[in-house]
Design a protein around this motif. Structure first.
Motif, PDB file in Angstrom:
ATOM      1  N   GLU A  47       0.826  -1.213   0.000  1.00 17.46           N
ATOM      2  CA  GLU A  47       0.000   0.000   0.000  1.00 17.46           C
ATOM      3  C   GLU A  47       0.860   1.262   0.000  1.00 17.46           C
ATOM      4  O   GLU A  47       0.495   2.260  -0.643  1.00 17.46           O
ATOM      5  N   ARG A  48       1.977   1.211   0.665  1.00 16.86           N
ATOM      6  CA  ARG A  48       2.829   2.401   0.778  1.00 16.86           C
ATOM      7  C   ARG A  48       3.671   2.632  -0.466  1.00 16.86           C
ATOM      8  O   ARG A  48       3.806   3.766  -0.942  1.00 16.86           O
ATOM      9  N   PHE A  49       4.209   1.547  -1.038  1.00 14.44           N
ATOM     10  CA  PHE A  49       5.132   1.686  -2.158  1.00 14.44           C
ATOM     11  C   PHE A  49       4.541   1.234  -3.497  1.00 14.44           C
ATOM     12  O   PHE A  49       5.036   1.633  -4.548  1.00 14.44           O
ATOM     13  N   GLY A  50       3.527   0.377  -3.460  1.00 11.75           N
ATOM     14  CA  GLY A  50       2.992  -0.183  -4.691  1.00 11.75           C
ATOM     15  C   GLY A  50       1.546   0.201  -4.933  1.00 11.75           C
ATOM     16  O   GLY A  50       1.083   1.261  -4.494  1.00 11.75           O
ATOM     17  N   ASN A  51       0.820  -0.684  -5.612  1.00  8.58           N
ATOM     18  CA  ASN A  51      -0.563  -0.386  -5.978  1.00  8.58           C
ATOM     19  C   ASN A  51      -1.584  -1.033  -5.046  1.00  8.58           C
ATOM     20  O   ASN A  51      -2.782  -1.035  -5.339  1.00  8.58           O
ATOM     21  N   GLY A  52      -1.120  -1.620  -3.956  1.00  6.17           N
ATOM     22  CA  GLY A  52      -2.025  -2.208  -2.983  1.00  6.17           C
ATOM     23  C   GLY A  52      -2.467  -3.617  -3.299  1.00  6.17           C
ATOM     24  O   GLY A  52      -3.258  -4.193  -2.548  1.00  6.17           O
ATOM     25  N   VAL A  53      -1.956  -4.173  -4.388  1.00  6.54           N
ATOM     26  CA  VAL A  53      -2.275  -5.545  -4.775  1.00  6.54           C
ATOM     27  C   VAL A  53      -0.991  -6.359  -4.792  1.00  6.54           C
ATOM     28  O   VAL A  53       0.045  -5.907  -5.308  1.00  6.54           O
ATOM     29  N   LEU A  54      -1.046  -7.559  -4.230  1.00  5.42           N
ATOM     30  CA  LEU A  54       0.100  -8.463  -4.232  1.00  5.42           C
ATOM     31  C   LEU A  54      -0.148  -9.567  -5.247  1.00  5.42           C
ATOM     32  O   LEU A  54      -1.263 -10.075  -5.377  1.00  5.42           O
ATOM     33  N   ASP A  55       0.898  -9.930  -5.983  1.00  4.59           N
ATOM     34  CA  ASP A  55       0.798 -10.976  -6.999  1.00  4.59           C
ATOM     35  C   ASP A  55       1.435 -12.258  -6.502  1.00  4.59           C
ATOM     36  O   ASP A  55       2.569 -12.235  -5.994  1.00  4.59           O
ATOM     37  N   LEU A  56       0.744 -13.385  -6.669  1.00  2.00           N
ATOM     38  CA  LEU A  56       1.359 -14.692  -6.485  1.00  2.00           C
ATOM     39  C   LEU A  56       1.894 -15.159  -7.830  1.00  2.00           C
ATOM     40  O   LEU A  56       1.190 -15.096  -8.832  1.00  2.00           O
ATOM     41  N   THR A  57       3.123 -15.647  -7.865  1.00  6.60           N
ATOM     42  CA  THR A  57       3.719 -16.091  -9.117  1.00  6.60           C
ATOM     43  C   THR A  57       3.596 -17.605  -9.258  1.00  6.60           C
ATOM     44  O   THR A  57       3.267 -18.323  -8.311  1.00  6.60           O
ATOM     45  N   SER A  58       3.905 -18.094 -10.462  1.00  4.21           N
ATOM     46  CA  SER A  58       3.836 -19.532 -10.717  1.00  4.21           C
ATOM     47  C   SER A  58       4.861 -20.304  -9.900  1.00  4.21           C
ATOM     48  O   SER A  58       4.720 -21.510  -9.711  1.00  4.21           O
ATOM     49  N   ARG A  59       5.897 -19.623  -9.407  1.00  2.00           N
ATOM     50  CA  ARG A  59       6.916 -20.265  -8.596  1.00  2.00           C
ATOM     51  C   ARG A  59       6.708 -20.043  -7.110  1.00  2.00           C
ATOM     52  O   ARG A  59       7.638 -20.131  -6.309  1.00  2.00           O
ATOM     53  N   ALA A  60       5.490 -19.726  -6.729  1.00  2.00           N
ATOM     54  CA  ALA A  60       5.144 -19.574  -5.318  1.00  2.00           C
ATOM     55  C   ALA A  60       5.936 -18.459  -4.646  1.00  2.00           C
ATOM     56  O   ALA A  60       6.354 -18.573  -3.494  1.00  2.00           O
ATOM     57  N   ASN A  61       6.143 -17.384  -5.382  1.00  2.00           N
ATOM     58  CA  ASN A  61       6.702 -16.172  -4.812  1.00  2.00           C
ATOM     59  C   ASN A  61       5.607 -15.110  -4.757  1.00  2.00           C
ATOM     60  O   ASN A  61       4.500 -15.312  -5.250  1.00  2.00           O
ATOM     61  N   ILE A  62       5.928 -13.960  -4.177  1.00  2.00           N
ATOM     62  CA  ILE A  62       4.948 -12.890  -4.046  1.00  2.00           C
ATOM     63  C   ILE A  62       5.576 -11.583  -4.502  1.00  2.00           C
ATOM     64  O   ILE A  62       6.757 -11.334  -4.242  1.00  2.00           O
ATOM     65  N   GLN A  63       4.815 -10.768  -5.220  1.00  2.00           N
ATOM     66  CA  GLN A  63       5.356  -9.561  -5.833  1.00  2.00           C
ATOM     67  C   GLN A  63       4.584  -8.317  -5.397  1.00  2.00           C
ATOM     68  O   GLN A  63       3.371  -8.354  -5.214  1.00  2.00           O
ATOM     69  N   ILE A  64       5.343  -7.232  -5.272  1.00  2.00           N
ATOM     70  CA  ILE A  64       4.774  -5.894  -5.128  1.00  2.00           C
ATOM     71  C   ILE A  64       4.949  -5.203  -6.473  1.00  2.00           C
ATOM     72  O   ILE A  64       6.056  -5.143  -7.013  1.00  2.00           O
ATOM     73  N   ARG A  65       3.860  -4.682  -7.028  1.00  2.00           N
ATOM     74  CA  ARG A  65       3.892  -4.019  -8.329  1.00  2.00           C
ATOM     75  C   ARG A  65       3.685  -2.513  -8.170  1.00  2.00           C
ATOM     76  O   ARG A  65       3.147  -2.035  -7.175  1.00  2.00           O
ATOM     77  N   GLY A  66       4.100  -1.784  -9.215  1.00  2.00           N
ATOM     78  CA  GLY A  66       3.833  -0.355  -9.259  1.00  2.00           C
ATOM     79  C   GLY A  66       4.728   0.468  -8.359  1.00  2.00           C
ATOM     80  O   GLY A  66       4.342   1.550  -7.899  1.00  2.00           O
ATOM     81  N   VAL A  67       5.944  -0.016  -8.117  1.00  2.00           N
ATOM     82  CA  VAL A  67       6.881   0.694  -7.244  1.00  2.00           C
ATOM     83  C   VAL A  67       7.607   1.773  -8.037  1.00  2.00           C
ATOM     84  O   VAL A  67       8.168   1.508  -9.106  1.00  2.00           O
ATOM     85  N   ALA A  68       7.617   2.994  -7.521  1.00  2.00           N
ATOM     86  CA  ALA A  68       8.342   4.088  -8.177  1.00  2.00           C
ATOM     87  C   ALA A  68       9.836   3.881  -7.990  1.00  2.00           C
ATOM     88  O   ALA A  68      10.284   3.547  -6.888  1.00  2.00           O
ATOM     89  N   PRO A  69      10.639   4.081  -9.044  1.00  2.00           N
ATOM     90  CA  PRO A  69      12.086   3.851  -8.933  1.00  2.00           C
ATOM     91  C   PRO A  69      12.748   4.624  -7.794  1.00  2.00           C
ATOM     92  O   PRO A  69      13.662   4.114  -7.142  1.00  2.00           O
ATOM     93  N   ASP A  70      12.283   5.852  -7.520  1.00  2.00           N
ATOM     94  CA  ASP A  70      12.953   6.653  -6.487  1.00  2.00           C
ATOM     95  C   ASP A  70      12.610   6.205  -5.071  1.00  2.00           C
ATOM     96  O   ASP A  70      13.177   6.715  -4.100  1.00  2.00           O
ATOM     97  N   THR A  71      11.662   5.245  -4.927  1.00  2.00           N
ATOM     98  CA  THR A  71      11.346   4.716  -3.598  1.00  2.00           C
ATOM     99  C   THR A  71      11.858   3.291  -3.405  1.00  2.00           C
ATOM    100  O   THR A  71      11.680   2.720  -2.328  1.00  2.00           O
ATOM    101  N   PHE A  72      12.511   2.749  -4.431  1.00  2.00           N
ATOM    102  CA  PHE A  72      12.910   1.343  -4.376  1.00  2.00           C
ATOM    103  C   PHE A  72      13.886   1.061  -3.235  1.00  2.00           C
ATOM    104  O   PHE A  72      13.754   0.066  -2.524  1.00  2.00           O
ATOM    105  N   ASP A  73      14.888   1.907  -3.039  1.00  2.00           N
ATOM    106  CA  ASP A  73      15.873   1.662  -1.977  1.00  2.00           C
ATOM    107  C   ASP A  73      15.214   1.602  -0.605  1.00  2.00           C
ATOM    108  O   ASP A  73      15.579   0.771   0.242  1.00  2.00           O
ATOM    109  N   SER A  74      14.230   2.459  -0.388  1.00  2.00           N
ATOM    110  CA  SER A  74      13.513   2.441   0.898  1.00  2.00           C
ATOM    111  C   SER A  74      12.721   1.154   1.054  1.00  2.00           C
ATOM    112  O   SER A  74      12.677   0.561   2.147  1.00  2.00           O
ATOM    113  N   LEU A  75      12.101   0.710  -0.025  1.00  2.00           N
ATOM    114  CA  LEU A  75      11.368  -0.555   0.022  1.00  2.00           C
ATOM    115  C   LEU A  75      12.298  -1.713   0.341  1.00  2.00           C
ATOM    116  O   LEU A  75      11.970  -2.588   1.158  1.00  2.00           O
TER     117      LEU A  75
END
Length: 376
Positions: A47-75
């Protein structure tokens, strides 16, 4: 239209991938498990860094989408504080490990995972898409999961290591398991496996080492059923999309203290009987048999919307259905009865094939594609 760009690697935490809505940051939970605190933290970060939705991948991982490049280091700093990433970026990129969901601390699955973590930095250089599966619990779960080196059991319960793409593997023991992995990984490297990026593709062009195709693993007799079981609760996330509020809601009544991610866009809640949580499928569902990537405008290589089309076709299409924004087929890089592939704002139709196969029809208008699919 130019061919889709094949990256040859997957997004990670240290190495995110730019998409149409910002950076995609993939988290690979250790042992495939997230604690309550980690889940709450991930929801807050989405919610703070992305779009508020988490993605499950085919390899059973989890993703945050919609992250702004200038906030990536903080994330990244926040993910590290949650204990979700490796300090070494090169190790993190190789930690593509599928683990069966019913492991317990100290059992064979747990011990092999721990050994594999120590072995990863010592393996020969491998393509970043290479993955591992540890399918050594009471039943086989991971036969459909994407992995190249597979630790499995034979029908008598003996441990084996199998190269993906070969029906049989080699009997090993737990003390020699990593030595066997090193041997197979060295062969993959020295025989030119990197040029094919994945084990199964490599075996289409190269003969496996002698002695490595001797023992058949036990079979996965049937898919996992969604819903309550004696072991816990299995839940599905259609198209792998989970709203942070829905994920947080699993923990509201205090009965859930952890969850485990599974291939097939599923979640397992060990030792918990939970029925009909909001936002999840908790019974067999046609939506869980349909595959679709994010599509446009979220992926820069897609020229069509995919999720709305997939939902519209879910109940009328017969058999397996895959709606792909481009010919890469990220959501389901396998054969489906019906595959729709986006191209220049329209769809090509592949019948009983993979997204990159020759289509039987081209240039279908998204508005009318349902009529064509229903006739198949």
């Amino acid at each position: 239209m130019s061919a889709p760009i094949i990256k040859g690697w997957c997004p990670g935490a240290h190495r995110p991938m730019m998409s149409g809505d910002g950076l995609v940051v993939r988290v690979r939970p250790f042992y495939g498990e997230l604690s309550r605190d980690q889940v709450m933290g991930l929801c807050a970060l989405a919610e703070r860094f992305g779009n508020g939705v988490l993605d499950l991948t085919s390899r059973a991982n989890i993703q945050i989408r919609g992250v702004a490049p200038d906030t990536f280091d903080s994330l990244l700093t926040e993910l590290d504080a949650l204990g979700l990433i490796d300090s070494d970026a090169s190790v993190e990129s190789q930690r593509n490990i599928l683990v069966q969901p019913n492991w317990t601390r100290g059992d064979l699955t747990f011990r092999l995972y721990k050994r594999l973590l120590r072995a990863l930095p010592l393996l020969p250089p491998l393509p970043e898409k290479i993955g591992f599966a540890i399918d050594t619990g009471a039943r086989a779960y991971l036969s459909e999961g994407s992995a190249d080196f597979r630790f499995e059991l034979d029908p008598a319960g003996h441990l084996l290591l199998r190269a993906d793409g070969c029906r049989k593997g080699k009997l090993i023991t737990e003390p020699t398991a990593m030595d066997a992995l090193f041997e197979l990984a060295r062969w993959f490297e020295e025989s030119g496996g990197a040029s094919h990026r994945r084990m199964a593709r490599h075996l289409q062009n190269t003969s496996l080492l002698p002695g490595w195709a001797e023992v058949t693993p036990r079979s996965q007799k049937r898919p996992v059923d969604l819903g309550v079981s004696d072991q816990g609760t299995y839940l599905g996330a259609p198209f792998g999309k989970i709203a942070s509020d829905d994920l947080r809601g699993l923990f509201q009544d205090g009965s859930v203290d952890r969850l485990r991610l599974m291939p097939g866009r599923m979640i397992f809640l060990p030792d918990v009987q939970l029925s009909k949580p909001h936002g999840f499928e908790s019974a067999p569902s046609r939506l869980m048999q349909v595959h679709a990537c994010p599509g446009a405008p979220y992926c820069p290589q897609a020229t069509v919307e995919t999720l709305s089309v997939a939902r519209a076709l879910a109940r009328s299409a017969q058999g397996s259905l895959h709606v792909s924004g481009c010919a890469k087929g990220c959501a389901f890089p396998r054969s489906a009865r019906t595959t729709l592939v986006g191209r220049d704002g329209h769809f090509d139709l592949v019948s009983d094939g993979q997204p990159w196969d020759e289509p039987c029809q081209r240039g279908l208008d998204p508005v009318h594609v349902r009529e064509v699919v229903e006739e198949i």
